[in-house]
Design an enzyme around this catalytic site. Structure first.
Site, PDB file in Angstrom:
ATOM      1  N   THR A  10      97.705 -15.701 -48.620  1.00  0.00           N
ATOM      2  CA  THR A  10      97.190 -14.333 -48.474  1.00  0.00           C
ATOM      3  C   THR A  10      96.038 -14.237 -47.468  1.00  0.00           C
ATOM      4  O   THR A  10      95.606 -13.135 -47.163  1.00  0.00           O
ATOM      5  CB  THR A  10      96.683 -13.785 -49.835  1.00  0.00           C
ATOM      6  OG1 THR A  10      95.759 -14.724 -50.387  1.00  0.00           O
ATOM      7  CG2 THR A  10      97.823 -13.552 -50.801  1.00  0.00           C
ATOM      8  N   HIS A  11      95.513 -15.357 -46.989  1.00  0.00           N
ATOM      9  CA  HIS A  11      94.389 -15.328 -46.041  1.00  0.00           C
ATOM     10  C   HIS A  11      94.818 -16.020 -44.745  1.00  0.00           C
ATOM     11  O   HIS A  11      95.182 -17.196 -44.789  1.00  0.00           O
ATOM     12  CB  HIS A  11      93.165 -16.080 -46.594  1.00  0.00           C
ATOM     13  CG  HIS A  11      92.734 -15.653 -47.957  1.00  0.00           C
ATOM     14  ND1 HIS A  11      92.022 -16.467 -48.809  1.00  0.00           N
ATOM     15  CD2 HIS A  11      92.913 -14.493 -48.631  1.00  0.00           C
ATOM     16  CE1 HIS A  11      91.769 -15.836 -49.941  1.00  0.00           C
ATOM     17  NE2 HIS A  11      92.311 -14.634 -49.858  1.00  0.00           N
TER      18      HIS A  11
END
Ligand SMILES: Cc1cc2nc3c(=O)[nH]c(=O)nc-3n(C[C@H](O)[C@H](O)[C@H](O)COP(=O)(O)OP(=O)(O)OC[C@H]3O[C@@H](n4cnc5c(N)ncnc54)[C@H](O)[C@@H]3O)c2cc1C
Ligand code: SF4
Length: 511
Positions: free
Chosen positions: A434-435
Site C-alpha cells: 500500500t506504500h
C-alpha cells in the site's frame, strides 16, 4: 465554480488555470492547497469521483469495487505476484486508508542527504518539519483515544509489552472517531479527516477548482515546455487543460511515471527504483471474543524493530476479507467462519530493499517487483514476531498464512522454525503493498534523477512532480503525512520558481 463532475461532461471541454494538478490524493490535495493559498488559480484533475461519507458501500468488496483502482485487484508482476492497493477517487487513497500518521523520520532524511548532499540545502529538514506540523494541526492528528481502542489494539499492546518491544497508540487523522473499524471501506460517519475533507476543501475555499471523473492521458508540450494536459471525462468527452504557469503531477508513484512515459518524457530513470513496503499479516484465535470489527481500524503499533525495517500494526478488515485469511475447506472452513468473533489479524510492514519498475506496455501500466532474499527473511522475522506477540497476548493458536508451512501454530518453537527455515520463496507468503515510492527520483544529477531538487522535471520547463515518486527511498513508516509535507514544498517551489512575482488570484477560465 469550484467543482466539475466529469460524469456530466459529454462535450469537449477546455479549462485553463495558472497551476494544473493531476491527482487529488495526499500529494495533489496538499499541492493544490499551497498553490491556491499562494494566490495561483488552481485546477485539480482527478480520475475518480467524489464520495460523501454515506455513499461508501457497506460490503468490503462493493466498497473496493467502487473506490479502489482496478476494484482493488492491481498486481505487481514478478516472482511473487502481489496486490498493490490504491484508492481512485477524490482524495486518492486517503479516504480509504488506515489514517495512520507519521512524520518523515530524521534517520531516513539523513540517508537521503548522505546520498545527495545538495538535498540538505534544497529541502531543509526544518522546512519539512514546520510544514508537517502545520499539516498535522489541520488534520487534527493525535493518538488513538483509549475509549475506541477495542480488543485488537489493546491485545497488541499487551503482546508488545510481553516481548519488551516499544509500542504506542497510533497517531491518526480522525475527529470524534466512533471506532467503527471501517476505515479501509471509507468511514461511514465521516470521522476520518482525509484530504478530500480538509486540504482540498481549503484549496476550494481559496478558489481552486476540482474536476473529478476526468482521466488525464497526456502532458502537452511546446518547445520543451509543459503547456497543460489532455484527458477524457467519464462522460466520454475530450478535456484539455492549459497551464499558464505549471503542470504538477501528483498521480501517485505508479501513475505519475506512467503519465510521463505516455507523454514521451522517458529520459532518465523514470519508472525505475520502484520501492515499497510489502505487508505480511498473521491471523490468530483468542479464547474470548475479540470482535475484530470493533474499535479503531488501526489503533496501535509496535515501533521497536523499525531499525530492522519492520513495523507492526493492528489491522481491521471487513469480515469478507478476514474470512479469506482463514484456513480449511468445507465444514472445517465453515467452523472457522462461525468462530470469526475470536479471530484477529495483525500486520508487519517491511521496508523492502528490492527495487521494481513501472512501465507502459500497449498503453497499460505494468509494475514489476520481486522481493530480495533479505526481504523474504524480513517477512519470516516479521511473522515470527507477530506470532510471538499474539501467543503472549493469549492466543490459542496463530495462522501464518504461509504456503508450505503449518497452517496453525501454537508454540514459539514453531515460530522460530518459520523464521529460521521457513520457505525462501516470496510466492509462499500472503502479502499486499500500500506504500510506494521512488519512480521519478529527485536529485541534483540529471543522469540519475527525473526531477531536480526543486521538483522541476529535467527536460520539460514548467513541469513538476509532487508525490512520493520523487522520494529518494522508501521510508519504513506510513507515508501520507510526509507526502503531504513534501507536496506542499513542491507547490511552493512550482508557484515561486515559475514566476517570482506573486500571481494574482484568478478564478478558473472556462471556455
Ligand atoms: C488501503 C490503504 C491503507 C493505507 N493506510 C495508510 C495509513 O494508515 N497511513 C499512511 O500514511 N498511508 C497509508 N496508505 C498509503 C497512503 O494512503 C498513500 O501513500 C497516499 O495516499 C499516496 O498519496 P498520493 O497522493 O501520492 O497518491 P494517491 O493517494 O494514490 O492519489 C493519487 C490520485 O491520483 C489519481 N490519478 C491517477 N492517475 C490519474 C490520471 N491519469 N488522471 C487523473 N487522476 C489520476 C488517482 O485516481 C488518485 O485519486 C494506505 C494506502 C492504502 C491503499
Ligand atoms: S475507525 Fe471507524 S469511525 Fe473511526 S475513522 Fe475509521 S471508519 Fe471512521
Amino acid at each position: 465554480m469550484t467543482r466539475v463532475d466529469g460524469r456530466d461532461v459529454r462535450a469537449p471541454l477546455s479549462l485553463e488555470a495558472d497551476v494544473v494538478i493531476v491527482g487529488s490524493g495526499p500529494a495533489g490535495a496538499a499541492a493544490a492547497r499551497e498553490a491556491a493559498r499562494l494566490g495561483a488559480s488552481t485546477l485539480v484533475l482527478e480520475e475518480g469521483r467524489w464520495f460523501a461519507p454515506g455513499e461508501f458501500p457497506l460490503s468490503s468488496f462493493d466498497a473496493m469495487a467502487a473506490s479502489y483502482r482496478d476494484m482493488g485487484a492491481s498486481v505487481v508482476l514478478g516472482a511473487a505476484p502481489t496486490p498493490y492497493v490504491q484508492g481512485r477517487m477524490v482524495g486518492g487513497s486517503s479516504p480509504i486508508n488506515g489514517a495512520i500518521c507519521w512524520r518523515l523520520p530524521r534517520d531516513v532524511y539523513d540517508e537521503w542527504v548522505t546520498a545527495d548532499p545538495a538535498l540538505g540545502d534544497a529541502l531543509p529538514f526544518d522546512e519539512i518539519e514546520r510544514t508537517t506540523s502545520e499539516v498535522e494541526a489541520r488534520l487534527e492528528v493525535r493518538p488513538t483515544d483509549p475509549s475506541v481502542a477495542g480488543a485488537k489494539n489493546q491485545l497488541l499492546a499487551r503482546g508488545a509489552e510481553a516481548l519488551g518491544l516499544a509500542h504506542r497508540p497510533i497517531r491518526r487523522n480522525v475527529s470524534a472517531c466512533e471506532g467503527l473499524g471501517r476505515c479501509m471501506q471509507g468511514c461511514p460517519g465521516g470521522r476520518k479527516l482525509s484530504v478530500d475533507a480538509t486540504l482540498l476543501t481549503d484549496a476550494e475555499r481559496d478558489g481552486a477548482t476540482v474536476a473529478s471523473s476526468i482521466e488525464v492521458t497526456r502532458v502537452t508540450q511546446e518547445r520543451g515546455r509543459a503547456t497543460g494536459v489532455v484527458g477524457v471525462s467519464a462522460g466520454g468527452a475530450r478535456v484539455t487543460a492549459r497551464a499558464r504557469r505549471a503542470v504538477v503531477l501528483a498521480a501517485s508513484a505508479v501513475q505519475t511515471p506512467a503519465l510521463l512515459l505516455k507523454s514521451g518524457l522517458s529520459r532518465g530513470p523514470v519508472g525505475h527504483h520502484f520501492q515499497c513496503h510489502p505487508g505480511v499479516s498473521m491471523a490468530g484465535r483468542f479464547p474470548e471474543p475479540v470482535r475484530m470489527w470493533e474499535g479503531a481500524t488501526q489503533g496501535h503499533e509496535v515501533t521497536g524493530l523499525r531499525h530492522e525495517g519492520l513495523k507492526f500494526e493492528a489491522l481491521g478488515f471487513g469480515l469478507a476479507v478476514m474470512s479469506s485469511r482463514l484456513p480449511g475447506v468445507g465444514r472445517a472452513f465453515a467452523r472457522e467462519v462461525d468462530d470469526l468473533a475470536h479471530q484477529l489479524d495483525w500486520g508487519a510492514a517491511v521496508r523492502a530493499e528490492a527495487e521494481g519498475r513501472v512501465r507502459v506496455v500497449a498503453e497499460r501500466t505494468v509494475v514489476t517487483f520481486t522481493p530480495t532474499a533479505r526481504d523474504v527473511a524480513r517477512y519470516r522475522r516479521g511473522l515470527r514476531v507477530l506470532g510471538e506477540m499474539m501467543l503472549a497476548a493469549g492466543a490459542d493458536h496463530v495462522a501464518p498464512g504461509v504456503r508450505g508451512f503449518a497452517p496453525r501454530v501454537t508454540s514459539v518453537r514453531e515460530l522460530l522454525d518459520l523464521e529460521r527455515s521457513g520457505p525462501t520463496s516470496a510466492a509462499a507468503y500472503t502479502a499486499a503493498i500500500t506504500h510506494m515510492f521512488g519512480t521519478c527520483r529527485m536529485g541534483s544529477r540529471p543522469r540519475d534523477s527525473v526531477v531536480g531538487l526543486d521538483f522541476a522535471h529535467h527536460d520539460a520547463a514548467g513541469l513538476y512532480v509532487a508525490d512520493s515518486s520523487v522520494f529518494p527511498s522508501n521510508l519504513g513508516v506510513n507515508p501520507q503525512v510526509p507526502i503531504m509535507a513534501v507536496a506542499t514544498l513542491a507547490a511552493r517551489r512550482a508557484v515561486g520558481a515559475v514566476d517570482p512575482t506573486p500571481p494574482t488570484r484568478r478564478r478558473l477560465d472556462l471556455t
